[in-house]
Design an enzyme around this catalytic site. Structure first.
Site, PDB file in Angstrom:
ATOM      1  N   HIS A  85       0.852  -1.176   0.000  1.00 30.64           N
ATOM      2  CA  HIS A  85       0.000   0.000   0.000  1.00 30.64           C
ATOM      3  C   HIS A  85       0.890   1.228   0.000  1.00 30.64           C
ATOM      4  O   HIS A  85       1.934   1.221   0.640  1.00 30.64           O
ATOM      5  CB  HIS A  85      -0.901   0.007   1.253  1.00 30.64           C
ATOM      6  CG  HIS A  85      -2.042   0.952   1.135  1.00 30.64           C
ATOM      7  ND1 HIS A  85      -1.915   2.285   1.401  1.00 30.64           N
ATOM      8  CD2 HIS A  85      -3.320   0.762   0.748  1.00 30.64           C
ATOM      9  CE1 HIS A  85      -3.070   2.876   1.195  1.00 30.64           C
ATOM     10  NE2 HIS A  85      -3.940   1.979   0.790  1.00 30.64           N
ATOM     11  N   ASP A 144      -8.045  -5.074   0.092  1.00 29.33           N
ATOM     12  CA  ASP A 144      -8.550  -5.734  -1.112  1.00 29.33           C
ATOM     13  C   ASP A 144      -8.240  -7.213  -1.151  1.00 29.33           C
ATOM     14  O   ASP A 144      -8.892  -7.976  -1.861  1.00 29.33           O
ATOM     15  CB  ASP A 144      -7.964  -5.060  -2.357  1.00 29.33           C
ATOM     16  CG  ASP A 144      -8.591  -3.712  -2.583  1.00 29.33           C
ATOM     17  OD1 ASP A 144      -9.760  -3.559  -2.234  1.00 29.33           O
ATOM     18  OD2 ASP A 144      -7.907  -2.810  -3.087  1.00 29.33           O
TER      19      ASP A 144
HETATM   20  N1  ACO Z   1       4.247  -7.543  -5.058  1.00 31.47           N
HETATM   21  C1  ACO Z   1       5.593  -7.554  -5.194  1.00 31.47           C
HETATM   22  N2  ACO Z   1       6.399  -6.499  -4.970  1.00 31.47           N
HETATM   23  C2  ACO Z   1       5.812  -5.351  -4.605  1.00 31.47           C
HETATM   24  C3  ACO Z   1       4.403  -5.231  -4.447  1.00 31.47           C
HETATM   25  C4  ACO Z   1       3.612  -6.376  -4.691  1.00 31.47           C
HETATM   26  N3  ACO Z   1       2.288  -6.337  -4.552  1.00 31.47           N
HETATM   27  N4  ACO Z   1       4.088  -3.976  -4.081  1.00 31.47           N
HETATM   28  C5  ACO Z   1       5.252  -3.304  -3.998  1.00 31.47           C
HETATM   29  N5  ACO Z   1       6.297  -4.138  -4.316  1.00 31.47           N
HETATM   30  C6  ACO Z   1       7.735  -3.808  -4.252  1.00 31.47           C
HETATM   31  C7  ACO Z   1       8.173  -2.948  -5.423  1.00 31.47           C
HETATM   32  O1  ACO Z   1       8.658  -3.742  -6.500  1.00 31.47           O
HETATM   33  C8  ACO Z   1       9.271  -2.134  -4.797  1.00 31.47           C
HETATM   34  O2  ACO Z   1      10.429  -2.945  -4.679  1.00 31.47           O
HETATM   35  P1  ACO Z   1      11.901  -2.286  -4.803  1.00 31.47           P
HETATM   36  O3  ACO Z   1      12.009  -1.319  -3.656  1.00 31.47           O
HETATM   37  O4  ACO Z   1      12.837  -3.438  -4.701  1.00 31.47           O
HETATM   38  O5  ACO Z   1      11.941  -1.611  -6.132  1.00 31.47           O
HETATM   39  C9  ACO Z   1       8.780  -1.890  -3.363  1.00 31.47           C
HETATM   40  O6  ACO Z   1       7.919  -3.010  -3.086  1.00 31.47           O
HETATM   41  C10 ACO Z   1       7.997  -0.588  -3.210  1.00 31.47           C
HETATM   42  O7  ACO Z   1       6.972  -0.597  -4.173  1.00 31.47           O
HETATM   43  P2  ACO Z   1       6.355   0.704  -4.849  1.00 31.47           P
HETATM   44  O8  ACO Z   1       5.700   0.318  -6.129  1.00 31.47           O
HETATM   45  O9  ACO Z   1       7.399   1.779  -4.881  1.00 31.47           O
HETATM   46  O10 ACO Z   1       5.280   1.092  -3.772  1.00 31.47           O
HETATM   47  P3  ACO Z   1       4.128   2.074  -3.989  1.00 31.47           P
HETATM   48  O11 ACO Z   1       3.866   2.647  -2.654  1.00 31.47           O
HETATM   49  O12 ACO Z   1       4.410   3.016  -5.100  1.00 31.47           O
HETATM   50  O13 ACO Z   1       2.952   1.127  -4.493  1.00 31.47           O
HETATM   51  C11 ACO Z   1       1.013  -0.205  -4.573  1.00 31.47           C
HETATM   52  C12 ACO Z   1       1.866   0.765  -3.739  1.00 31.47           C
HETATM   53  C13 ACO Z   1       0.680   0.423  -5.937  1.00 31.47           C
HETATM   54  C14 ACO Z   1      -0.285  -0.474  -3.847  1.00 31.47           C
HETATM   55  C15 ACO Z   1       1.797  -1.509  -4.782  1.00 31.47           C
HETATM   56  O14 ACO Z   1       2.157  -2.062  -3.529  1.00 31.47           O
HETATM   57  C16 ACO Z   1       1.033  -2.536  -5.623  1.00 31.47           C
HETATM   58  O15 ACO Z   1       1.080  -2.482  -6.855  1.00 31.47           O
HETATM   59  N6  ACO Z   1       0.329  -3.494  -4.947  1.00 31.47           N
HETATM   60  C17 ACO Z   1      -0.490  -4.447  -5.648  1.00 31.47           C
HETATM   61  C18 ACO Z   1      -1.800  -3.801  -6.070  1.00 31.47           C
HETATM   62  C19 ACO Z   1      -2.733  -3.591  -4.907  1.00 31.47           C
HETATM   63  O16 ACO Z   1      -2.960  -4.472  -4.095  1.00 31.47           O
HETATM   64  N7  ACO Z   1      -3.343  -2.402  -4.866  1.00 31.47           N
HETATM   65  C20 ACO Z   1      -4.328  -2.071  -3.853  1.00 31.47           C
HETATM   66  C21 ACO Z   1      -3.943  -0.860  -3.120  1.00 31.47           C
HETATM   67  S1  ACO Z   1      -5.044  -0.659  -1.775  1.00 31.47           S
HETATM   68  C22 ACO Z   1      -6.371   0.191  -2.372  1.00 31.47           C
HETATM   69  O17 ACO Z   1      -6.377   0.811  -3.400  1.00 31.47           O
HETATM   70  C23 ACO Z   1      -7.564   0.080  -1.506  1.00 31.47           C
END
Ligand code: ACO
Length: 466
Positions: free
Chosen positions: A344, A401
């Site tokens: 998140h 979610d």
């Molecule tokens: N699976 C694997 N790796 C992940 C995931 C995931 N679900 N989420 C983040 N990471 C990793 C990234 O690759 C990154 O790794 P790095 O530091 O080695 O490059 C690190 O964790 C940070 O990730 P970011 O993308 O920079 O985090 P951000 O805060 O921008 O993204 C997000 C948050 C978009 C929710 C992301 O975690 C994601 O895509 N999750 C899956 C989709 C999801 O469940 N969305 C629901 C959000 S909740 C809502 O809307 C109610």
């Protein structure tokens, strides 16, 4: 008077013939605006010429303070650079507070745990919109008002019929909610607080009807009309699962679960869809158009579309034995696969909503006697991810979610409806945030800047010479 009011007061002046219907409601009372100024400041030093600029610090009631960069461009000729707004506060707000590190979510100061266990969705809507919990009479009046607006203009049924039967329900939601502005002209004058209030009540009231009908339309069943003797959530369930030929009996456990799911999704401060609503509204667009923009933003799999994506992911994984392969893929930077429902932008701890949703998932599955292999798969995945150093180090916890998809699937909702339910519940948050933005005297049209990396000006080459 806000800047927007001043500009728009001259442009929109339509009289609202039904404004009086909202008079029984109290006025929208936001928290008293607090003094955010402090004596604290930062000095920004240009290391080339030694020039220094003072940036004041603003302090909220709780949570991180902000560095006020509004005068930066005037002082330095430079903008700040923050793609994805990860370090930028776009507004001050008195609606919702999140502490992502501690896993705290408060609406108007009340914890989501208290609201989910002691309150109901109607009361939460009242709290968000008016800023205070209602007394008994206020609550009754509010429920009555919402209940009396649940029907849609009959012409809207023809609008539905213009869509293909296989249209994604979110595509229909974006269209129909935007089209409300073509049906309810008498609540689109944003300079009139009463019209804004009526638009808000209409949106909260009509969203279940629109959401249920997107489903009915997709399966070729007749639209079921709202029944005002039922609760907000019970009525929604009967419009989704009832048919005109039979009496629909609302299961109180599912009704409560539905209500809780709505509470958990009611607002979440300045997320992508809420910011979209505010940005759309900052130009003076009408509330129905703004909420439609929010729905479009919510649709994406990185935001509200995640619960749909979770179910698709569980189906793709198929069996417990395949989990290690998918976890390895999620960790591989060259593979676009991510574990949907994990991580998140704000919560770097367990999302408090996810904890409540997890409990609810077990309750609902127990009540329905569902033995869904997907749930078993989800629980296994949850445990593996919670103990894997990759996820632990990055604080990637299951989000709301991850569990909501499982409950909704057990309740009989198709995956394509998951984000629709999220949009229904979030409408109160969006419209409250929109109202706060409209009322804010300092709010201007939202217009981010950029760091331009394209060509400098160059001579035009004639077609013959290219
Ligand atoms: N699976 C694997 N790796 C992940 C995931 C995931 N679900 N989420 C983040 N990471 C990793 C990234 O690759 C990154 O790794 P790095 O530091 O080695 O490059 C690190 O964790 C940070 O990730 P970011 O993308 O920079 O985090 P951000 O805060 O921008 O993204 C997000 C948050 C978009 C929710 C992301 O975690 C994601 O895509 N999750 C899956 C989709 C999801 O469940 N969305 C629901 C959000 S909740 C809502 O809307 C109610």
């Amino acid at each position: 008077m806000s800047v927007l009011h001043k500009i728009l007061g001259n442009i929109v002046g339509r009289k609202n013939p039904i404004a009086d219907t909202a008079q029984a409601l109290p006025n929208n009372t936001k928290e008293d605006s607090m003094d955010t100024s402090t004596t604290q400041s930062f000095t920004l030093r240009n290391n080339e010429d030694g020039s220094e600029f003072t940036l004041p610090v603003l302090k909220g009631s709780v949570g991180p303070s902000v560095i006020d960069v509004r005068a930066l461009y005037k002082q330095t000729g430079m903008f700040t650079y923050d793609p994805g707004f990860t370090s930028t506060g776009s507004t001050d707000s008195a609606i919702t507070y999140i502490d992502g590190d501690q896993g705290i979510l408060l609406h108007r100061g009340y914890s989501i745990e208290d609201l989910a266990s002691k309150s109901d969705f109607m009361e939460t809507c009242y709290l968000l919109w008016y800023g205070e919990l209602p007394n008994k009479q206020q609550k009754e009046e509010f429920v009555n008002t919402v209940t009396n607006h649940t029907m849609l203009h009959d012409q809207i049924t023809y609008f539905f019929r213009g869509f293909r039967r296989d249209a994604h329900p979110m595509a229909i939601m974006v269209g129909v909610v935007g089209a409300l502005s073509a049906f309810y002209h008498d609540s689109t004058d944003i300079t009139d607080p009463k019209q804004r209030q009526i638009a808000a009540m209409r949106l909260i009231a009509k969203m279940p009807t629109i959401a249920a009908w997107t489903y009915k339309y997709s399966i070729g069943q007749p639209f079921v009309y709202p029944k005002n003797s039922l609760s907000y959530s019970g009525n929604f369930l009967q419009m989704v699962f009832g048919v005109p030929t039979e009496d629909y009996v609302v299961n109180p456990i599912l009704e409560r679960a539905m209500d809780r799911i709505f509470i958990l999704h009611a607002d979440h401060e300045q997320n992508a869809s809420t910011s979209t609503v505010r940005i759309a509204g900052s130009s003076g667009a009408n509330p129905f158009a703004c909420i439609s923009a929010g729905i479009a933003s919510l649709w994406g799999p990185a935001h509200g579309g995640a619960n749909e994506a979770v179910l698709e992911m569980l189906e793709q994984i198929g069996h417990k034995d395949n989990i290690p392969e998918y976890v390895a893929r999620a960790k591989d930077k060259d593979d676009p696969f991510r574990l949907m429902g994990f991580g998140h932008r704000v919560y770097k701890n367990f999302d408090p909503r996810a904890k409540i949703m997890r409990e609810e998932a077990h309750k609902v599955l127990g009540e329905l006697g569902v033995n869904d292999p997907k749930l078993e798969l989800a629980m296994e995945l949850e445990q593996i991810a919670l103990n894997d150093p990759y996820f632990v180090e990055r604080k990637l916890y299951p989000n709301v979610d991850f569990y909501s998809g499982i409950i909704l699937s057990a309740m009989g909702f198709p995956t394509s409806m998951f984000t629709v339910l999220f949009a229904l519940a979030r409408t109160v948050g969006w419209i409250t945030q929109w109202e706060e933005m409209i009322e804010d005297p300092s709010q201007k049209i939202s217009r981010p800047r950029q760091l331009y990396v394209g060509h400098d000006q160059r001579p035009y080459t004639d077609l013959a010479s290219r």
